[in-house]
Design a protein around this motif. Structure first.
Motif, PDB file in Angstrom:
ATOM      1  N   GLU A   1     -16.648  33.153  17.416  1.00 40.60           N
ATOM      2  CA  GLU A   1     -15.855  31.947  17.723  1.00 40.60           C
ATOM      3  C   GLU A   1     -16.052  30.873  16.658  1.00 40.60           C
TER       4      GLU A   1
ATOM      5  N   SER B   1     -12.432  25.989  19.641  1.00 39.60           N
ATOM      6  CA  SER B   1     -11.023  25.801  19.996  1.00 39.60           C
ATOM      7  C   SER B   1     -10.379  24.787  19.063  1.00 39.60           C
ATOM      8  N   GLY B   2      -9.233  25.177  18.503  1.00 37.88           N
ATOM      9  CA  GLY B   2      -8.506  24.278  17.604  1.00 37.88           C
ATOM     10  C   GLY B   2      -9.119  24.196  16.214  1.00 37.88           C
TER      11      GLY B   2
ATOM     12  N   GLY C   1      -9.022  29.077  16.296  1.00 38.64           N
ATOM     13  CA  GLY C   1      -8.221  28.816  15.090  1.00 38.64           C
ATOM     14  C   GLY C   1      -7.254  29.912  14.687  1.00 38.64           C
TER      15      GLY C   1
ATOM     16  N   THR D   1      -5.078  27.118  21.533  1.00 35.92           N
ATOM     17  CA  THR D   1      -4.440  25.907  20.994  1.00 35.92           C
ATOM     18  C   THR D   1      -3.025  26.138  20.491  1.00 35.92           C
TER      19      THR D   1
HETATM   20  C1  1GP Z   1     -11.639  28.838  22.084  1.00 33.93           C
HETATM   21  O1  1GP Z   1     -11.588  31.011  21.167  1.00 33.93           O
HETATM   22  C2  1GP Z   1     -10.893  30.114  21.928  1.00 33.93           C
HETATM   23  O2  1GP Z   1     -12.888  28.996  22.581  1.00 33.93           O
HETATM   24  C3  1GP Z   1      -9.493  29.865  21.455  1.00 33.93           C
HETATM   25  O3  1GP Z   1      -9.436  29.052  20.304  1.00 33.93           O
HETATM   26  O4  1GP Z   1      -7.856  27.270  20.969  1.00 33.93           O
HETATM   27  O5  1GP Z   1      -8.327  27.684  18.562  1.00 33.93           O
HETATM   28  O6  1GP Z   1      -6.987  29.316  19.871  1.00 33.93           O
HETATM   29  P1  1GP Z   1      -8.085  28.303  19.920  1.00 33.93           P
END
Ligand code: 1GP
Length: 252
Positions: free
Chosen positions: A176, A179-180, A206, A228
């Motif tokens: 990971e 997020s974002g 991402g 995201t």
């Molecule tokens: C977040 O892995 C997830 O913990 C999803 O990431 O929101 O960047 O797509 P995104």
């Protein structure tokens, strides 16, 4: 405790090669809206749903899960920010241990607090090694967890953590960047880990395009998560279809 959802995921990975799992955040949707997205995800060919976020602002987690379960037959898995996310309306919870960090609460402390509740309600824990990889900027998960991510250019460090998790007995490794995040986990790191690991790799953070998802799968990821980029669409149906089709088209 039964481990049906985990077995279902393993069966699907064997059948399809790799799985597409959208992440739905109850903070970013109305309760009705999140049910609609869940139904659209199933129609689009997604294989399961993750539900969660790093901060739950509104008190709608249970209602959102109930609505999602009403709207879809997909496996619904909690992606916890913290372990007060335990809820009987999901099929399972990613029982995340933040193995890339050295924060004892997120390695074992929160688990000790939540395990009795899981046991009482019979919510299936899926033991998952959560590995935060640097994206170059400080992400919410890095800040909130008070841990350092693994440097992007250090696959050897990542391999050592993933192997340790497998040897301890964890069932999945979640790579990971947050997020974002502006960058996803480097393909080279996924390749390096997958060359030595027997348990499946989830990759998230991402990922913005189906092509990017395909390169994660070709590098060794068995499950790709997007959150995201779907939230940025007015209607995310088409993009979910493209992700599912692209990910399922890779023959491993
Ligand atoms: C977040 O892995 C997830 O913990 C999803 O990431 O929101 O960047 O797509 P995104």
């Amino acid at each position: 405790m039964k481990f049906e959802t985990y077995q279902k995921l393993i069966g699907l990975i064997e059948e399809k090669g790799a799985l597409y799992v959208p992440l739905l955040d109850p903070d970013k949707n109305t309760v009705e809206g999140i049910g609609e997205v869940a139904a659209k995800a199933e129609e689009a060919g997604a294989d399961a749903l993750l539900v969660g976020g790093s901060i739950i602002v509104r008190n709608v987690f249970e209602d959102s899960l109930k609505q999602i379960k009403k709207s879809t037959n997909l496996p619904v898995i909690i992606f916890p920010g913290y372990f007060n996310y335990v809820c009987k309306y999901a099929d399972a919870i990613l029982y995340l241990s933040l193995v890339s960090g050295r924060n004892p609460d997120l390695l074992i402390g929160e688990h000790v607090k939540s395990a009795p509740a899981l046991n009482v309600i019979g919510l299936e824990p899926i033991s998952t090694a959560y590995m935060l990889v640097s994206s170059g900027v400080t992400t919410s998960v890095e800040f909130m967890s008070n841990t350092k991510p693994i440097p992007r250019e250090k696959p050897d460090i990542a391999i050592a953590h993933a192997l340790a998790a497998e040897f301890i007995g964890m069932k999945l490794v979640y790579l990971e960047t947050g997020s974002g995040a502006n960058q996803s986990v480097p393909d080279e790191m996924i390749k390096a880990i997958s060359s030595v690991l027997s348990i499946p790799i989830i990759c998230g953070g991402g990922i913005k395009t189906p092509d990017e998802a395909v390169s994660k799968v070709k590098s060794g990821a068995s499950i790709v998560v997007t959150g995201t980029i779907l939230e940025k669409q007015k209607d995310c149906s088409n993009l979910m279809k493209e992700f599912a089709k692209a990910i399922h088209s890779v023959k491993k």
